[in-house]
Motif scaffolding. Structure first.
Motif, PDB file in Angstrom:
ATOM      1  N   VAL A 103      67.765  58.758  54.788  1.00  0.00           N
ATOM      2  CA  VAL A 103      68.900  58.499  53.894  1.00  0.00           C
ATOM      3  C   VAL A 103      70.241  58.612  54.607  1.00  0.00           C
ATOM      4  O   VAL A 103      71.273  58.334  54.004  1.00  0.00           O
ATOM      5  N   ASN A 104      70.244  59.008  55.864  1.00  0.00           N
ATOM      6  CA  ASN A 104      71.465  59.104  56.655  1.00  0.00           C
ATOM      7  C   ASN A 104      71.322  58.346  57.966  1.00  0.00           C
ATOM      8  O   ASN A 104      71.144  58.944  59.021  1.00  0.00           O
ATOM      9  N   PRO A 105      71.416  57.026  57.911  1.00  0.00           N
ATOM     10  CA  PRO A 105      71.220  56.250  59.141  1.00  0.00           C
ATOM     11  C   PRO A 105      72.301  56.501  60.189  1.00  0.00           C
ATOM     12  O   PRO A 105      72.100  56.217  61.356  1.00  0.00           O
ATOM     13  N   ARG A 106      73.441  57.064  59.785  1.00  0.00           N
ATOM     14  CA  ARG A 106      74.509  57.320  60.769  1.00  0.00           C
ATOM     15  C   ARG A 106      74.094  58.374  61.783  1.00  0.00           C
ATOM     16  O   ARG A 106      74.564  58.371  62.909  1.00  0.00           O
ATOM     17  N   TRP A 107      73.196  59.286  61.419  1.00  0.00           N
ATOM     18  CA  TRP A 107      72.734  60.307  62.356  1.00  0.00           C
ATOM     19  C   TRP A 107      71.848  59.712  63.450  1.00  0.00           C
ATOM     20  O   TRP A 107      71.704  60.276  64.521  1.00  0.00           O
ATOM     21  N   LEU A 108      71.234  58.590  63.160  1.00  0.00           N
ATOM     22  CA  LEU A 108      70.399  57.921  64.151  1.00  0.00           C
ATOM     23  C   LEU A 108      71.177  56.906  64.976  1.00  0.00           C
ATOM     24  O   LEU A 108      70.617  56.261  65.847  1.00  0.00           O
ATOM     25  N   GLY A 109      72.475  56.752  64.671  1.00  0.00           N
ATOM     26  CA  GLY A 109      73.306  55.802  65.386  1.00  0.00           C
ATOM     27  C   GLY A 109      73.135  54.375  64.900  1.00  0.00           C
ATOM     28  O   GLY A 109      73.563  53.441  65.570  1.00  0.00           O
ATOM     29  N   LEU A 110      72.504  54.183  63.745  1.00  0.00           N
ATOM     30  CA  LEU A 110      72.279  52.838  63.225  1.00  0.00           C
ATOM     31  C   LEU A 110      73.524  52.273  62.544  1.00  0.00           C
ATOM     32  O   LEU A 110      73.686  51.066  62.442  1.00  0.00           O
ATOM     33  N   THR A 111      74.384  53.142  62.050  1.00  0.00           N
ATOM     34  CA  THR A 111      75.615  52.732  61.390  1.00  0.00           C
ATOM     35  C   THR A 111      76.646  53.841  61.544  1.00  0.00           C
ATOM     36  O   THR A 111      76.295  54.979  61.863  1.00  0.00           O
ATOM     37  N   THR A 112      77.880  53.518  61.303  1.00  0.00           N
ATOM     38  CA  THR A 112      78.936  54.531  61.439  1.00  0.00           C
ATOM     39  C   THR A 112      79.375  55.092  60.099  1.00  0.00           C
ATOM     40  O   THR A 112      80.117  56.066  60.055  1.00  0.00           O
ATOM     41  N   GLY A 114      78.394  55.527  55.584  1.00  0.00           N
ATOM     42  CA  GLY A 114      77.340  55.554  54.578  1.00  0.00           C
ATOM     43  C   GLY A 114      76.454  56.776  54.696  1.00  0.00           C
ATOM     44  O   GLY A 114      76.648  57.652  55.529  1.00  0.00           O
ATOM     45  N   GLY A 115      75.492  56.818  53.825  1.00  0.00           N
ATOM     46  CA  GLY A 115      74.570  57.938  53.813  1.00  0.00           C
ATOM     47  C   GLY A 115      75.001  59.018  52.837  1.00  0.00           C
ATOM     48  O   GLY A 115      76.084  58.992  52.275  1.00  0.00           O
ATOM     49  N   VAL A 116      74.143  59.963  52.656  1.00  0.00           N
ATOM     50  CA  VAL A 116      74.384  61.080  51.756  1.00  0.00           C
ATOM     51  C   VAL A 116      75.010  62.219  52.552  1.00  0.00           C
ATOM     52  O   VAL A 116      74.533  62.525  53.653  1.00  0.00           O
ATOM     53  N   PRO A 117      76.070  62.856  52.035  1.00  0.00           N
ATOM     54  CA  PRO A 117      76.630  63.998  52.760  1.00  0.00           C
ATOM     55  C   PRO A 117      75.581  65.089  52.976  1.00  0.00           C
ATOM     56  O   PRO A 117      74.739  65.343  52.118  1.00  0.00           O
ATOM     57  N   THR A 118      75.647  65.724  54.132  1.00  0.00           N
ATOM     58  CA  THR A 118      74.647  66.719  54.508  1.00  0.00           C
ATOM     59  C   THR A 118      74.574  67.859  53.508  1.00  0.00           C
ATOM     60  O   THR A 118      73.491  68.282  53.107  1.00  0.00           O
ATOM     61  N   SER A 119      75.729  68.376  53.084  1.00  0.00           N
ATOM     62  CA  SER A 119      75.722  69.509  52.149  1.00  0.00           C
ATOM     63  C   SER A 119      75.081  69.127  50.817  1.00  0.00           C
ATOM     64  O   SER A 119      74.299  69.891  50.255  1.00  0.00           O
ATOM     65  N   ALA A 120      75.385  67.929  50.321  1.00  0.00           N
ATOM     66  CA  ALA A 120      74.799  67.494  49.054  1.00  0.00           C
ATOM     67  C   ALA A 120      73.289  67.304  49.198  1.00  0.00           C
ATOM     68  O   ALA A 120      72.522  67.687  48.308  1.00  0.00           O
ATOM     69  N   PHE A 121      72.859  66.730  50.318  1.00  0.00           N
ATOM     70  CA  PHE A 121      71.428  66.535  50.543  1.00  0.00           C
ATOM     71  C   PHE A 121      70.707  67.871  50.584  1.00  0.00           C
ATOM     72  O   PHE A 121      69.664  68.045  49.953  1.00  0.00           O
ATOM     73  N   LEU A 122      71.249  68.829  51.352  1.00  0.00           N
ATOM     74  CA  LEU A 122      70.590  70.130  51.486  1.00  0.00           C
ATOM     75  C   LEU A 122      70.501  70.870  50.159  1.00  0.00           C
ATOM     76  O   LEU A 122      69.454  71.419  49.817  1.00  0.00           O
ATOM     77  N   VAL A 123      71.600  70.887  49.402  1.00  0.00           N
ATOM     78  CA  VAL A 123      71.591  71.574  48.109  1.00  0.00           C
ATOM     79  C   VAL A 123      70.573  70.925  47.178  1.00  0.00           C
ATOM     80  O   VAL A 123      69.758  71.607  46.549  1.00  0.00           O
ATOM     81  N   HIS A 124      70.604  69.606  47.105  1.00  0.00           N
ATOM     82  CA  HIS A 124      69.691  68.910  46.197  1.00  0.00           C
ATOM     83  C   HIS A 124      68.240  69.052  46.645  1.00  0.00           C
ATOM     84  O   HIS A 124      67.357  69.361  45.847  1.00  0.00           O
ATOM     85  N   TYR A 125      67.983  68.839  47.915  1.00  0.00           N
ATOM     86  CA  TYR A 125      66.604  68.849  48.409  1.00  0.00           C
ATOM     87  C   TYR A 125      65.985  70.240  48.318  1.00  0.00           C
ATOM     88  O   TYR A 125      64.868  70.395  47.809  1.00  0.00           O
ATOM     89  N   ILE A 126      66.694  71.248  48.790  1.00  0.00           N
ATOM     90  CA  ILE A 126      66.139  72.612  48.797  1.00  0.00           C
ATOM     91  C   ILE A 126      65.897  73.107  47.380  1.00  0.00           C
ATOM     92  O   ILE A 126      64.833  73.657  47.077  1.00  0.00           O
ATOM     93  N   THR A 127      66.865  72.896  46.490  1.00  0.00           N
ATOM     94  CA  THR A 127      66.666  73.376  45.112  1.00  0.00           C
ATOM     95  C   THR A 127      65.565  72.587  44.405  1.00  0.00           C
ATOM     96  O   THR A 127      64.793  73.165  43.638  1.00  0.00           O
TER      97      THR A 127
END
Length: 155
Positions: A103-112, A114-127
């Motif tokens: 969901v975060n292609p910018r971390w793989l260098g595919l785009t600069t 877009g994607g879901v912010p890291t903090s929002a992803f972590l809060v949502h995913y972990i909970t």
């Protein structure tokens, strides 16, 4: 009862398409400020963030089928064909890492952008993981009594 392969997939779909969206409705009040920008005009609407979170849940359900194939293959060598219940919780860590990069292609260098912010992803995913895992080891066994005796199958 040891869950069967079909039972695991059915349970995963039930959790990610019924329980997780209900939890997302609640946790979304925390996610909206995490996703928004610095100004009030950049704050996304509640429903836009909810729709994006639901897309991540659907993607997790689809990728989860492939994940279950790997999980099932790993359990074939075990005598009871399953892992202890804590491993069910810990298996979400590598799956979460895979989902984060999907969901975060910018971390793989595919785009600069877009994607879901890291903090929002972590809060949502972990909970969401904690809520769905708690549901499976608790109320799920109470509401779906046959689930325990049908190899984890809901249908």
């Amino acid at each position: 009862m040891t869950p069967t392969f079909a039972g695991r997939i059915q349970t995963r779909f039930f959790l990610l398409l019924v329980i997780a969206p209900l939890w997302t409705l609640i946790i979304n009040f925390v996610l909206v400020p995490l996703v928004g920008g610095t100004g009030a005009d950049m704050q996304p609407s509640y429903w836009v963030v909810y729709f994006n979170a639901i897309q991540v849940l659907v993607l997790t359900a689809v990728v989860g089928v492939l994940w279950e194939v790997l999980w099932h293959w790993m359990t074939l060598g075990r005598w009871e064909k399953d892992w202890p219940i804590l491993y069910l919780l810990l298996q979400w860590i590598p799956e979460g890492i895979v989902m984060f990069f999907l969901v975060n292609p910018r971390w793989l260098g595919l785009t600069t952008d877009g994607g879901v912010p890291t903090s929002a992803f972590l809060v949502h995913y972990i909970t969401t993981v904690l809520v769905t895992w708690t549901w499976v080891v608790g109320p799920h066994r109470m509401f779906f009594i046959r689930w325990r005796y049908e190899g984890g199958r809901l249908v």
